[in-house]
Design an enzyme around this catalytic site. Structure first.
Site, PDB file in Angstrom:
ATOM      1  N   HIS A   1       0.786  -1.191   0.178  1.00  0.00           N
ATOM      2  CA  HIS A   1       0.016  -0.118  -0.186  1.00  0.00           C
ATOM      3  C   HIS A   1       0.920   1.493   0.194  1.00  0.00           C
ATOM      4  O   HIS A   1       0.525   2.306  -0.626  1.00  0.00           O
ATOM      5  CB  HIS A   1      -1.079   0.103   1.248  1.00  0.00           C
ATOM      6  CG  HIS A   1      -0.519  -0.524   2.553  1.00  0.00           C
ATOM      7  ND1 HIS A   1      -0.704  -1.600   2.874  1.00  0.00           N
ATOM      8  CD2 HIS A   1       0.289   0.248   3.205  1.00  0.00           C
ATOM      9  CE1 HIS A   1      -0.234  -2.029   3.953  1.00  0.00           C
ATOM     10  NE2 HIS A   1       0.219  -0.924   4.467  1.00  0.00           N
TER      11      HIS A   1
ATOM     12  N   ARG B   1     -11.255   1.353  -3.751  1.00  0.00           N
ATOM     13  CA  ARG B   1     -10.608   0.550  -2.702  1.00  0.00           C
ATOM     14  C   ARG B   1     -10.735   1.437  -1.555  1.00  0.00           C
ATOM     15  O   ARG B   1     -10.018   2.296  -0.906  1.00  0.00           O
ATOM     16  CB  ARG B   1      -9.083   0.068  -2.765  1.00  0.00           C
ATOM     17  CG  ARG B   1      -8.917  -0.693  -3.921  1.00  0.00           C
ATOM     18  CD  ARG B   1      -7.424  -0.872  -4.226  1.00  0.00           C
ATOM     19  NE  ARG B   1      -7.002  -2.140  -5.075  1.00  0.00           N
ATOM     20  CZ  ARG B   1      -6.625  -2.013  -6.302  1.00  0.00           C
ATOM     21  NH1 ARG B   1      -6.531  -0.906  -6.743  1.00  0.00           N
ATOM     22  NH2 ARG B   1      -6.474  -3.195  -6.956  1.00  0.00           N
TER      23      ARG B   1
ATOM     24  N   ARG C   1     -15.953  -0.828  -3.042  1.00  0.00           N
ATOM     25  CA  ARG C   1     -15.712  -1.987  -2.099  1.00  0.00           C
ATOM     26  C   ARG C   1     -15.473  -1.921  -0.840  1.00  0.00           C
ATOM     27  O   ARG C   1     -14.789  -0.973  -0.062  1.00  0.00           O
ATOM     28  CB  ARG C   1     -14.275  -2.489  -2.801  1.00  0.00           C
ATOM     29  CG  ARG C   1     -13.828  -3.824  -2.112  1.00  0.00           C
ATOM     30  CD  ARG C   1     -12.517  -4.532  -2.721  1.00  0.00           C
ATOM     31  NE  ARG C   1     -11.474  -3.868  -2.632  1.00  0.00           N
ATOM     32  CZ  ARG C   1     -10.236  -4.221  -3.006  1.00  0.00           C
ATOM     33  NH1 ARG C   1     -10.347  -5.063  -3.934  1.00  0.00           N
ATOM     34  NH2 ARG C   1      -9.234  -3.721  -2.387  1.00  0.00           N
TER      35      ARG C   1
ATOM     36  N   CYS D   1     -11.869  -5.875 -12.707  1.00  0.00           N
ATOM     37  CA  CYS D   1     -11.025  -4.709 -12.321  1.00  0.00           C
ATOM     38  C   CYS D   1      -9.627  -5.038 -11.725  1.00  0.00           C
ATOM     39  O   CYS D   1      -8.890  -4.433 -11.308  1.00  0.00           O
ATOM     40  CB  CYS D   1     -11.764  -4.297 -11.066  1.00  0.00           C
ATOM     41  SG  CYS D   1     -11.923  -5.474  -9.665  1.00  0.00           S
TER      42      CYS D   1
HETATM   43  C1  PEP Z   1      -7.945  -7.997  -7.315  1.00  0.00           C
HETATM   44  O1  PEP Z   1      -7.642  -9.022  -6.502  1.00  0.00           O
HETATM   45  O2  PEP Z   1      -7.608  -8.265  -8.519  1.00  0.00           O
HETATM   46  C2  PEP Z   1      -8.298  -6.831  -6.981  1.00  0.00           C
HETATM   47  C3  PEP Z   1      -8.691  -5.972  -7.774  1.00  0.00           C
HETATM   48  O3  PEP Z   1      -8.006  -6.548  -5.597  1.00  0.00           O
HETATM   49  P1  PEP Z   1      -6.740  -6.053  -4.976  1.00  0.00           P
HETATM   50  O4  PEP Z   1      -5.801  -5.944  -5.991  1.00  0.00           O
HETATM   51  O5  PEP Z   1      -7.253  -4.764  -4.252  1.00  0.00           O
HETATM   52  O6  PEP Z   1      -6.643  -7.159  -3.864  1.00  0.00           O
HETATM   53 MG    MG Z   2      -8.141  -8.887  -4.552  1.00  0.00          MG
END
Ligand code: PEP
Ligand code: MG
Length: 762
Positions: free
Chosen positions: A380, A486, A522, A693
């Protein structure tokens, strides 16, 4: 220009026999390479011939000589193996030839090369045994494609040239290594060179400033123990007023840069300033005859000790707020107080560790760039730094520890390099690249409002948003909505759990900017490698398979409750709002999640005394368990959003952050592709929207596959949007369906790759 005759190539091969004479006629190694490119261009009737050499050290291909492209690009154009057509040649160790290079999905445009006109491309790897040496390319302006005889001739030619080029490369690299070593060890006029890995791209220049987390205590101690303080009561009043003004200014600045925390952070500071027991105690100390600086330090220490004694992390964090406030006051009371170690404006900050709570300082301080030494980089932090467009590299070098602050640093985070007190050559390079970069930025083409396939089918392109500051770019580029917000970022960038009200403000800001566009929010996807320090969770042996995402939210029900209340309240006037739950594993879990939304909607309806419409509730599809149950999920969820990052991770049992298994992380594994097709098919059959996504959605190899299996919405990081739109415009629905069918018909990764390669012309 007439097409070259095949027999011409015999002349070429004959000339190669004279390699040793080319070498002896050349003044230096560069001269040798230049002669080779001239000769090959002439024999192959090519407008351009270039040599890119592979640097073992950095894994980069570097343009080392060219006939036909801009000579000032030599040494400056660098690309990793696998990147662009040239990088692909070396990665796959096979010739690649195409008629319209710019339309190829792997094409990498370098504005500084001036190669726009040369569309017909042939690249051949230069190798010796298993040793990768580089790539030889030829390009033509007109439509005379390269024939297979010419490809054969180039192969033969590079085989013969390989040994000489390898020697040249080794010598040239030894020379440049020598320079680097000299620079590091002697730190002469040419400065010090530090090698690292890129974490967030870009270039920056500024003075070196060390990031020390806690210099404040020492400064405060000095003021507290100083026999002679300064400042009378009026001075303290003025300092309190000026500090208040500073905080308001900063709050305003944060409003544009990191709006998710702007309202949250400085309110606490401002309240502390207004707190009679805080400022009042300072005045009381002065009544006792102490000067203002001493009074501030004494009271600050008292509060710091008070907060530090707490058993709660979030209260202990408040001690930093007090330190910060006290230093601001002291700065206004004493102009000699530099607030040392805290002036990062325009600086290259050197840090050994960055915590999520440091993000605030990074954002506010307008740092030019960051060098992270040694310490780990959580995903992050790097996402936030990238979202803020701050160049950053990570290095294991400890050279920086010995260098004094204030030295000039040029950070080239595109290549992972830092130069300290560089000579004029590096400075000039930096200025040139900066100018090119600005030009490219200005020329960034905007997108059309709608994205259509070549036969007119509408595809919706949405943006993935981590920080609200990214919305500007997304909207500038005509994103049709936010496909993934997110929500964990407002949780990560602050030291304590955001309240319902604080979250409400953040979500409202997002939804207001989206107007009637869709926005998929989300719910909190924390845990795993995104653990929140203030949630008390026992360390887990295997966090990716542990208390993550919706599981974590179900454990901390009050956190979920507050978040959903904030989301639903913010969505009251937002027709496009959708809510989705991450990492859903079973139908039972999804039902429980949906039930929670209904209960909260009911609770809010009662409070508002009016029926609250429940927004569409969907799920992130990220686990293999969803494939078998795809139809059952599609019958109950209002929409699917496929998170390919986690879907691949869990389908193939590969930790997405573990570099040693990265080769196993294969998006086009047949099981992944078939799983995705079943999920998209189930959504289509049930008539629910299905978007993708994860990062696969921004790869132009996979975009036509997704459309071919029935996906009509793709959500990507905003800067990918123009490329994705261009890609979709090139394909018809029938072609994409066929491509998807061809891919799904393969059982092995190698066979899938053949199908991808056969279609790369697109
Ligand atoms: C994924 O897992 O593809 C996603 C979009 O979520 P994150 O990358 O935030 O885990
Ligand atoms: Mg994910």
């Amino acid at each position: 220009m007439a097409a070259p005759k095949v027999e011409d190539h015999f002349g070429l091969l004959a000339d190669i026999g004279a390699i040793s004479s080319i070498l002896s006629e050349s003044n230096d190694l560069q001269g040798f390479l230049d002669r080779v490119v001239n000769m090959v261009a002439e024999h192959l009737h090519a407008d351009v011939c270039s040599i890119y050499l592979y640097e073992d050290e950095t894994g980069m291909l570097v343009l080392c000589s060219t006939h036909g492209l801009r000579e000032d690009a030599v040494g400056k154009i660098r690309l990793p193996v696998g990147d662009g057509l040239v990088g692909k040649v070396l990665k796959e160790l096979r010739p690649i030839w195409v008629d319209r290079a710019s339309e190829h999905p792997d094409y990498h445009y370098f504005s500084e090369l001036g190669e726009d006109a040369y569309e017909v491309f042939l690249g051949v790897p230069i190798q010796r045994g298993i040793e990768k040496i580089g790539v030889l390319t030829v390009q033509r302006r007109d439509r005379h494609r390269f024939e297979s005889a010419e490809v054969q001739a180039m192969r033969a030619l590079t085989a013969q040239l390989a040994a000489a080029i390898e020697t040249a490369r080794t010598l040239m690299q030894v020379a440049s290594l020598q320079v680097a070593v000299d620079q590091v060890e002697s730190q002469t006029e040419s400065g010090t060179f530090i090698k690292g890995r890129k974490a967030s791209p870009g270039y920056a220049m500024g003075p070196l400033v060390r990031f020390t987390r806690n210099p404040a205590i020492k400064i405060l101690e000095a003021y507290r123990d100083d026999a002679k303080g300064i400042g009378d009561k009026e001075a303290l009043d003025r300092a309190l007023a000026s500090t208040q003004q500073d905080l308001r200014d900063m709050q305003q600045e944060l409003e544009t840069k990191l709006p998710e925390v702007a309202a949250l952070i400085f309110e606490a500071h401002l309240m502390m300033l207004k707190d009679r027991s805080f400022t009042g105690e300072m005045q009381d100390e002065m009544e006792k005859g102490r000067e203002a600086t001493k009074a501030v330090a004494i009271v600050a220490f008292k509060y710091i000790q008070l907060f530090e004694g707490s058993k709660h992390d979030y209260v202990r964090e408040k001690a930093h707020d007090v330190e910060d406030l006290a230093l601001r006051l002291l700065k206004h009371l004493d102009d000699r107080q530099e607030r040392s170690g805290q002036d990062w404006h325009g600086a290259i900050v050197v840090a050994h560790e960055l915590l999520p709570s440091d993000i605030l300082m990074i954002t506010l301080a307008d740092v030019a760039g960051i060098v992270l030494c040694g310490g780990g980089l959580t995903s992050h932090i790097s996402i936030v730094v990238r979202a803020l467009s701050i160049p950053m590299i990570v290095t294991n070098s400890n050279l920086l520890d010995d260098l004094p602050e204030g030295e000039t640093v040029v950070l080239d985070a595109d290549e992972g390099n830092a130069y300290i007190n560089p000579g004029p050559e590096i400075l000039e390079k930096f200025t040139d690249r900066e100018a090119l970069r600005q030009k490219a930025e200005e020329q960034r083409t905007s997108m059309l409002e709608k994205t259509l396939t070549s036969d007119g089918e509408r595809i919706t392109l949405l943006a993935n948003i981590n920080l609200l500051s990214e919305l500007d770019l997304a909207l500038d580029l005509n994103a049709e909505g936010v496909g993934l917000y997110r929500t964990e970022f407002p949780f990560l960038v602050r030291p304590s759990l955001p309240t319902e009200e604080e979250q409400f403000l953040v979500y409202s800001k997002l939804l207001k900017r989206m107007d009637s566009r869709v926005a998929y929010l989300r719910t909190l996807d924390a845990g795993g490698d995104k653990m929140l320090p203030y949630l008390e969770v026992n360390p887990e042996p295997n966090p990716a398979l542990g208390l993550r995402s919706t599981r974590l939210a179900f454990k901390f029900r009050d956190v979920l409750h507050a978040q959903l209340r904030a989301i639903l309240r913010a969505g009251l006037d937002a027709p496009g709002m959708h809510v989705m739950f991450p990492m859903i594993c079973s139908l039972d879990e999804f039902r429980a999640a949906r039930q929670t939304v209904s209960e909260i909607a009911k609770e809010l309806s009662e409070e508002h005394q009016q029926e609250l419409a429940i927004p569409p509730v969907g799920m992130m599809v990220e686990l293999p368990s969803t494939v078998e149950l795809a139809s059952a999920f599609a019958a109950e969820a209002d929409f699917f959003s496929i998170g390919t990052n986690d879907f691949i991770q869990y389908m193939l049992a590969v930790d997405r952050n573990n570099a040693s298994v990265i080769d196993y992380y294969c998006p086009h594994h047949p099981a992944v592709l078939r799983g995705l097709a079943r999920l998209a098919g189930a959504a289509e059959e049930a008539g629910i929207p299905c978007s993708v996504c994860g990062e696969m959605a921004h790869d132009t190899k996979y975009v036509p596959f997704f459309v071919g299996i029935g996906v009509r919405q793709l959500s990507v990081d905003p800067h990918y949007l123009p490329d994705i739109q261009k890609c979709i415009q090139k394909w018809s629905m029938a072609e994409m369906r066929q491509y998807a069918q061809d891919l799904l018909g393969q059982d092995s990764i190698a066979d899938v790759e053949k199908v991808i390669d056969a279609n790369v012309k697109k």
